[in-house]
Scaffold this motif. Structure first.
Motif, PDB file in Angstrom:
ATOM      1  N   HIS A   1     -10.398  -0.321  -8.363  1.00  3.51           N
ATOM      2  CA  HIS A   1     -10.211  -1.356  -7.343  1.00  3.51           C
ATOM      3  C   HIS A   1     -11.407  -1.435  -6.405  1.00  3.51           C
TER       4      HIS A   1
ATOM      5  N   ALA B   1      -6.440  -4.642   3.562  1.00  4.91           N
ATOM      6  CA  ALA B   1      -5.422  -5.627   3.212  1.00  4.91           C
ATOM      7  C   ALA B   1      -5.166  -5.686   1.712  1.00  4.91           C
ATOM      8  N   ASP B   2      -5.982  -5.016   0.921  1.00  5.61           N
ATOM      9  CA  ASP B   2      -5.829  -5.032  -0.530  1.00  5.61           C
ATOM     10  C   ASP B   2      -5.064  -3.786  -0.965  1.00  5.61           C
ATOM     11  N   PRO B   3      -3.879  -3.930  -1.556  1.00  8.29           N
ATOM     12  CA  PRO B   3      -3.063  -2.753  -1.895  1.00  8.29           C
ATOM     13  C   PRO B   3      -3.771  -1.773  -2.815  1.00  8.29           C
ATOM     14  N   GLY B   4      -4.487  -2.289  -3.817  1.00  8.03           N
ATOM     15  CA  GLY B   4      -5.175  -1.399  -4.748  1.00  8.03           C
ATOM     16  C   GLY B   4      -6.271  -0.595  -4.080  1.00  8.03           C
ATOM     17  N   ARG B   5      -7.086  -1.262  -3.287  1.00  4.82           N
ATOM     18  CA  ARG B   5      -8.169  -0.560  -2.589  1.00  4.82           C
ATOM     19  C   ARG B   5      -7.625   0.390  -1.529  1.00  4.82           C
ATOM     20  N   LEU B   6      -6.565  -0.051  -0.868  1.00  9.26           N
ATOM     21  CA  LEU B   6      -5.970   0.807   0.154  1.00  9.26           C
ATOM     22  C   LEU B   6      -5.407   2.077  -0.473  1.00  9.26           C
ATOM     23  N   ALA B   7      -4.808   1.941  -1.650  1.00  9.03           N
ATOM     24  CA  ALA B   7      -4.273   3.114  -2.343  1.00  9.03           C
ATOM     25  C   ALA B   7      -5.391   4.070  -2.737  1.00  9.03           C
TER      26      ALA B   7
ATOM     27  N   ASP C   1     -10.468  -4.464   2.591  1.00 13.03           N
ATOM     28  CA  ASP C   1     -10.030  -3.255   1.890  1.00 13.03           C
ATOM     29  C   ASP C   1      -8.654  -2.810   2.385  1.00 13.03           C
TER      30      ASP C   1
END
Length: 330
Positions: free
Chosen positions: A53, A187-193, A185
């Motif tokens: 991500h 706000a993006d679930p994949g990047r946040l994870a 970043d």
């Protein structure tokens, strides 16, 4: 006469120095394989440590491994070895990012004054490897002197890249780009994870039973969101941030490895001048934002990373994986 090959102990020391390199979210996406019979050391991408991500194209992975390769070359030169390397030597094996052959400096058939000077220049950076740490703390307003800026440019140029300081009008725009990208970043679930996993990941360390065997890596914050002391009262403006843009002419995987070597060489030179540095490549991963980093008044090129430089306090080291996890000897 047969060429001497390094011992396994020497290779271990060199790889240990290599793994002090920076990488996105401290993912440390490298594997080293030493083929003792042939004396060849391979640098491979660790696909289990990629960031699909945050780094969808693998640019940061290649750059991190390139930085590790530069550290390896520096440590080798300091130990009296010449590291002859090829980047992406096998088109059918894209995970093999570099192949290195280590020869005693005295055994090198192509010795020349130029090569001796280059090896000496690399060896002089060795003491900076353990001292180089990313710093997200506020920096003083003191301007980086022009002679030091020139040394940083030369360091990048020696690795086939270009490092240019952003003009005063462009630097705030680039910093705002980093803030925007960091906001995306979060706000993006994949990047946040991925951010949560790799900046708070527990890294195994060899330690006696009962000791804490894990340490989290600190959260990255290039734009200074967690440094309120940097913020000035409303209506007041401080000096523009001192940002440098690292670029290459082309934008291929080999250029990413080259950019990583240039980045680490510049960072080691900066460390030698007591400079603090933070690096952002995440903002460039947002393709609709990355073009903003290019200064139209500067020579064209593909920007791979933005460096924020200045004089600040000491930074804490990030945890490293134990050697047995990154080096295989066959």
């Amino acid at each position: 006469m047969a060429t001497e090959s390094p011992s396994q102990r020497t290779v271990s020391r060199l790889v240990e120095a290599a793994t002090a390199a920076p990488s996105l979210h401290n993912a440390q996406p490298w594997r080293f394989h030493y083929l003792a019979e042939s004396g060849r050391l391979e640098l491979r991408a660790a696909m289990d440590r990629c960031l699909p991500h945050s780094d969808p194209h693998g640019r940061a992975l290649h750059m991190g491994c390139g930085a590790a390769l530069l550290n390896l070359r520096v440590a080798a030169a300091d130990a009296g070895w010449c590291a002859a390397f090829r980047v992406l030597p096998d088109p059918y094996d894209p995970r093999l990012l570099a192949s290195v052959r280590l020869r005693r400096v005295d055994d090198a058939a192509d010795d020349s004054t130029v090569r001796e000077r280059e090896l000496a220049a690399l060896a002089a950076l060795a003491e900076q490897i353990p001292r180089r740490h990313t710093s997200r703390q506020p920096y003083a307003d003191d301007r980086v002197p022009d002679p030091v800026r020139n040394e940083l440019r030369v360091a990048a140029e020696r690795e086939g890249a270009r490092l240019l300081f952003a003009s005063p009008w462009h630097a705030p725009a680039v910093l705002e780009l980093a803030r925007d990208a960091e906001g995306r970043d979060f706000a993006d679930p994949g990047r946040l994870a991925e951010l949560a996993e790799w900046t708070e990941v527990e890294v195994e360390r060899e330690s006696p039973p009962g000791d804490q065997a894990h340490q989290p890596s600190p959260v990255r914050d290039f734009a200074g969101r967690r440094a309120p002391a940097e913020r000035l009262p409303a209506g007041e403006e401080g000096p523009p941030p001192q940002l440098a843009l690292l670029s290459t002419v082309e934008d291929r995987p080999g250029d990413w490895v080259r950019a990583g070597q240039a980045l680490e060489r510049a960072l080691l030179v900066a460390t030698g001048h007591a400079l603090s540095a933070a690096v952002s490549s995440e903002s460039l991963a947002w393709t609709e934002l990355g073009w903003t980093a290019r200064d139209p008044l500067l020579p064209a090129g593909q920007v791979h990373a933005v460096l924020r430089l200045g004089y600040g306090g000491p930074a804490s080291p990030t945890p490293r994986r134990p050697l047995h996890q990154v080096l295989d000897i066959h």
